[in-house]
Design a protein around this motif. Sequence first.
Motif, short mmCIF file in Angstrom:
data_model
loop_
_atom_site.label_atom_id
_atom_site.label_comp_id
_atom_site.label_asym_id
_atom_site.label_seq_id
_atom_site.Cartn_x
_atom_site.Cartn_y
_atom_site.Cartn_z
N ARG A 102 0.83 -1.21 0.00
CA ARG A 102 0.00 0.00 0.00
C ARG A 102 0.86 1.25 0.00
NH1 ARG A 102 -3.82 0.41 4.77
NH2 ARG A 102 -4.21 2.40 3.72
N GLU A 106 0.09 4.17 -2.48
CA GLU A 106 -0.66 5.30 -1.96
C GLU A 106 0.16 6.57 -1.74
OE1 GLU A 106 -4.07 4.74 0.62
OE2 GLU A 106 -3.42 2.65 0.87
N HIS A 150 -9.00 6.55 2.47
CA HIS A 150 -7.95 6.24 1.50
C HIS A 150 -8.53 6.09 0.08
CE1 HIS A 150 -4.44 5.74 4.15
NE2 HIS A 150 -5.35 5.43 5.06
N LEU A 166 -6.91 -0.30 -5.04
CA LEU A 166 -7.26 -0.25 -3.63
C LEU A 166 -8.49 -1.10 -3.36
CD1 LEU A 166 -6.24 0.98 -1.04
CD2 LEU A 166 -7.73 2.95 -1.42
N ALA A 173 -7.19 -4.02 2.74
CA ALA A 173 -6.68 -2.67 2.67
C ALA A 173 -6.48 -2.08 4.06
CB ALA A 173 -7.64 -1.78 1.86
#
Length: 236
Positions: A102, A106, A150, A166, A173
Amino acid sequence: MDIRAQGGTLVHSTKEALSARILGGEFPLGARLPSEARLCEEYGVSRTVVREAVASLRADGLVEPRRGAGVFVVRDSLDSGLPFTDVDFDRISSVIEVLELRTGIEVESARLAAMRRSAVQIERIMDAAVDVTKRVQAGETTSEADFAFHLAIADATNNPRFAEVLRMFGAAAIPRKALQQGSSVRAPDSYLNFIDEEHRRIVDSILDQDAEAAASAMRQHLEGSQRRYRRLLRKG
């Protein structure tokens, strides 16, 4: 259909009941779920329970809320071959693996969101952050609200692939969701204590359209999560 006599939490039971109806074909691909009020009546639960259940279905990639239109089915099957469905939440090392992946995705998501977000998108990000804060203060589970936060940032990149990836993680997640529901491991309390401040830095950077600050804040947030889980791992 009152589900209060069934096992597990009301949210979990409601989610499973809705999931069964989707997977069973009652709500086919593209169908709109009954209204929130109707689901409350059908299952004998509160609006909060229905919202949590729908958010969980969204995290699993089965439904998608559309503002002003309702909640729609976007997948009507669970493919066991999908990635991230075999994450072992009883192993903190697996949780760390998800967080590392992630982080790679991200950080760039936050950077692009700061450069590309619209006024409506920043409002959604801010609303999601406020929802997380309210749930922390109320002592409620924050996993679904955190996922929405997110996901709102991923949507604000205006590159649909970020949100797709995602969503593909599903429940993985936000790993503490599983850690809080039935796992022998528990997310450390210190994790929740840092959420509000870390989210605030991310939101402020995106609001200021400071791409580098947004990327840095997201990196600190996710790498901080990794450090907290590693400390938990060292403690056995």
